[in-house]
Design a protein around this motif. Structure first.
Motif, PDB file in Angstrom:
ATOM      1  N   GLU A 233       0.941  -1.213  -0.140  1.00  0.00           N
ATOM      2  CA  GLU A 233       0.109   0.010   0.085  1.00  0.00           C
ATOM      3  C   GLU A 233       0.724   1.098  -0.074  1.00  0.00           C
ATOM      4  OE1 GLU A 233      -3.358  -0.117   2.767  1.00  0.00           O
ATOM      5  OE2 GLU A 233      -2.982  -2.193   2.972  1.00  0.00           O
ATOM      6  N   MET A 234       1.197   1.825  -1.170  1.00  0.00           N
ATOM      7  CA  MET A 234       2.195   2.880  -1.299  1.00  0.00           C
ATOM      8  C   MET A 234       1.647   4.060  -0.523  1.00  0.00           C
ATOM      9  SD  MET A 234       4.389   1.776  -3.372  1.00  0.00           S
ATOM     10  CE  MET A 234       4.857   0.184  -4.079  1.00  0.00           C
ATOM     11  N   ASP A 235       0.322   4.303  -0.287  1.00  0.00           N
ATOM     12  CA  ASP A 235      -0.203   5.578   0.337  1.00  0.00           C
ATOM     13  C   ASP A 235       0.317   5.517   1.673  1.00  0.00           C
ATOM     14  OD1 ASP A 235      -2.040   3.456   0.648  1.00  0.00           O
ATOM     15  OD2 ASP A 235      -3.623   4.829   0.485  1.00  0.00           O
ATOM     16  N   LYS A 236       0.615   4.409   2.105  1.00  0.00           N
ATOM     17  CA  LYS A 236       1.101   4.419   3.470  1.00  0.00           C
ATOM     18  C   LYS A 236       2.351   4.623   3.639  1.00  0.00           C
ATOM     19  CE  LYS A 236      -3.071   1.605   5.010  1.00  0.00           C
ATOM     20  NZ  LYS A 236      -3.505   0.552   5.715  1.00  0.00           N
ATOM     21  N   LEU A 237       3.162   4.840   2.780  1.00  0.00           N
ATOM     22  CA  LEU A 237       4.746   4.770   2.898  1.00  0.00           C
ATOM     23  C   LEU A 237       4.976   6.132   2.541  1.00  0.00           C
ATOM     24  CD1 LEU A 237       5.844   1.678   0.584  1.00  0.00           C
ATOM     25  CD2 LEU A 237       5.569   1.939   3.027  1.00  0.00           C
ATOM     26  N   ASN A 238       6.199   6.585   2.997  1.00  0.00           N
ATOM     27  CA  ASN A 238       6.779   8.092   2.798  1.00  0.00           C
ATOM     28  C   ASN A 238       6.879   7.986   1.070  1.00  0.00           C
ATOM     29  OD1 ASN A 238       9.457   9.452   1.771  1.00  0.00           O
ATOM     30  ND2 ASN A 238       9.314  10.101   4.003  1.00  0.00           N
ATOM     31  N   SER A 239       6.601   9.092   0.529  1.00  0.00           N
ATOM     32  CA  SER A 239       6.510   9.110  -0.772  1.00  0.00           C
ATOM     33  C   SER A 239       7.879   8.871  -1.422  1.00  0.00           C
ATOM     34  CB  SER A 239       6.310  10.585  -1.130  1.00  0.00           C
ATOM     35  OG  SER A 239       7.086  11.521  -0.734  1.00  0.00           O
ATOM     36  N   VAL A 240       9.000   9.082  -0.813  1.00  0.00           N
ATOM     37  CA  VAL A 240      10.158   8.863  -1.479  1.00  0.00           C
ATOM     38  C   VAL A 240      10.380   7.168  -1.715  1.00  0.00           C
ATOM     39  CG1 VAL A 240      12.870   8.968  -1.137  1.00  0.00           C
ATOM     40  CG2 VAL A 240      11.348  10.845  -0.727  1.00  0.00           C
ATOM     41  N   VAL A 241       9.934   6.435  -0.289  1.00  0.00           N
ATOM     42  CA  VAL A 241      10.021   5.309  -0.458  1.00  0.00           C
ATOM     43  C   VAL A 241       9.177   4.444  -1.416  1.00  0.00           C
ATOM     44  CG1 VAL A 241       9.519   2.948   1.018  1.00  0.00           C
ATOM     45  CG2 VAL A 241      10.889   5.145   2.086  1.00  0.00           C
ATOM     46  N   ALA A 242       7.924   5.071  -1.480  1.00  0.00           N
ATOM     47  CA  ALA A 242       6.992   4.477  -2.387  1.00  0.00           C
ATOM     48  C   ALA A 242       7.434   4.719  -4.032  1.00  0.00           C
ATOM     49  CB  ALA A 242       5.784   5.313  -2.450  1.00  0.00           C
ATOM     50  N   GLU A 243       8.294   5.951  -4.086  1.00  0.00           N
ATOM     51  CA  GLU A 243       8.732   6.163  -5.374  1.00  0.00           C
ATOM     52  C   GLU A 243       9.749   5.215  -5.835  1.00  0.00           C
ATOM     53  OE1 GLU A 243      11.016   9.656  -8.088  1.00  0.00           O
ATOM     54  OE2 GLU A 243       9.771  10.277  -6.223  1.00  0.00           O
ATOM     55  N   CYS A 244      10.631   4.752  -4.844  1.00  0.00           N
ATOM     56  CA  CYS A 244      11.502   3.902  -4.953  1.00  0.00           C
ATOM     57  C   CYS A 244      11.078   2.438  -5.476  1.00  0.00           C
ATOM     58  CB  CYS A 244      12.349   3.465  -3.857  1.00  0.00           C
ATOM     59  SG  CYS A 244      13.609   4.750  -3.356  1.00  0.00           S
ATOM     60  N   PHE A 245       9.817   2.027  -5.020  1.00  0.00           N
ATOM     61  CA  PHE A 245       9.247   0.674  -5.206  1.00  0.00           C
ATOM     62  C   PHE A 245       8.541   0.977  -6.829  1.00  0.00           C
ATOM     63  CE2 PHE A 245       9.229  -0.275  -0.573  1.00  0.00           C
ATOM     64  CZ  PHE A 245       9.959  -1.387  -0.671  1.00  0.00           C
ATOM     65  N   THR A 246       7.958   1.938  -6.840  1.00  0.00           N
ATOM     66  CA  THR A 246       7.263   2.217  -8.221  1.00  0.00           C
ATOM     67  C   THR A 246       8.278   2.189  -9.169  1.00  0.00           C
ATOM     68  OG1 THR A 246       5.650   3.516  -7.125  1.00  0.00           O
ATOM     69  CG2 THR A 246       5.918   3.849  -9.588  1.00  0.00           C
ATOM     70  N   ASN A 247       9.576   2.985  -9.150  1.00  0.00           N
ATOM     71  CA  ASN A 247      10.350   2.968 -10.339  1.00  0.00           C
ATOM     72  C   ASN A 247      11.082   1.737 -10.337  1.00  0.00           C
ATOM     73  OD1 ASN A 247      10.107   5.738 -10.787  1.00  0.00           O
ATOM     74  ND2 ASN A 247      11.733   6.296  -9.220  1.00  0.00           N
ATOM     75  N   ALA A 248      11.483   1.013  -9.386  1.00  0.00           N
ATOM     76  CA  ALA A 248      11.783  -0.376  -9.411  1.00  0.00           C
ATOM     77  C   ALA A 248      11.015  -1.366 -10.311  1.00  0.00           C
ATOM     78  CB  ALA A 248      12.166  -1.080  -8.021  1.00  0.00           C
ATOM     79  N   ALA A 249       9.604  -1.400  -9.826  1.00  0.00           N
ATOM     80  CA  ALA A 249       8.679  -1.987 -10.725  1.00  0.00           C
ATOM     81  C   ALA A 249       8.813  -1.790 -12.015  1.00  0.00           C
ATOM     82  CB  ALA A 249       7.436  -1.945 -10.097  1.00  0.00           C
ATOM     83  N   PHE A 250       8.401  -0.519 -12.591  1.00  0.00           N
ATOM     84  CA  PHE A 250       8.494  -0.086 -14.019  1.00  0.00           C
ATOM     85  C   PHE A 250       9.848  -0.540 -14.577  1.00  0.00           C
ATOM     86  CE2 PHE A 250       4.650   1.621 -12.602  1.00  0.00           C
ATOM     87  CZ  PHE A 250       3.877   1.286 -13.580  1.00  0.00           C
ATOM     88  N   THR A 251      10.930  -0.378 -14.055  1.00  0.00           N
ATOM     89  CA  THR A 251      12.209  -0.870 -14.553  1.00  0.00           C
ATOM     90  C   THR A 251      12.157  -2.211 -14.938  1.00  0.00           C
ATOM     91  OG1 THR A 251      13.306   1.055 -13.528  1.00  0.00           O
ATOM     92  CG2 THR A 251      14.609  -0.623 -14.317  1.00  0.00           C
TER      93      THR A 251
END
Length: 113
Positions: free
Chosen positions: A22-40
């Protein structure tokens, strides 16, 4: 540091993490790390023609928050793989691609339950 640790995880699991957390429960920088990694990871899977390994829709409920994220990854993969199928991109060619593309068949199964 976090990005490096995420990248050591299997590419398929990187996509799963993006969908399940649940990305909305994470710090935005941490969520961005997971998002970028997934699309990469999706990009890498597409380049090696292994995008079908990403989608195991049998374990995703069609209306769950995870399904929405799988849908985002699925759309990204479709755009990437569609380009290598037919440069003309006619509607007929798109339909033929979808009806024979393994990830799409799994996506349909998820939607129909």
């Amino acid at each position: 540091k976090l990005t490096g640790r995420i990248k050591r995880v299997d590419l398929v699991y990187q996509g799963d993490l993006f969908c399940q957390i649940e990305m909305d429960k994470l710090n935005s920088v941490v969520a961005e790390c997971f998002t970028n990694a997934a699309f990469t990871a999706v990009e890498s899977l597409c380049q090696t023609h292994q995008e079908h390994t990403l989608f195991d829709f049998n374990r995703v409920a069609a209306l769950s928050p995870a399904a929405t994220k799988y849908g985002q990854l699925f759309s990204h993969v479709l755009r990437k793989t569609w380009g290598r199928v037919d440069a003309e991109k006619s509607e007929t060619a798109l339909l033929q691609h979808l009806l024979t593309w393994q990830p799409f068949l799994g996506f349909l199964k998820m939607l129909t339950g």
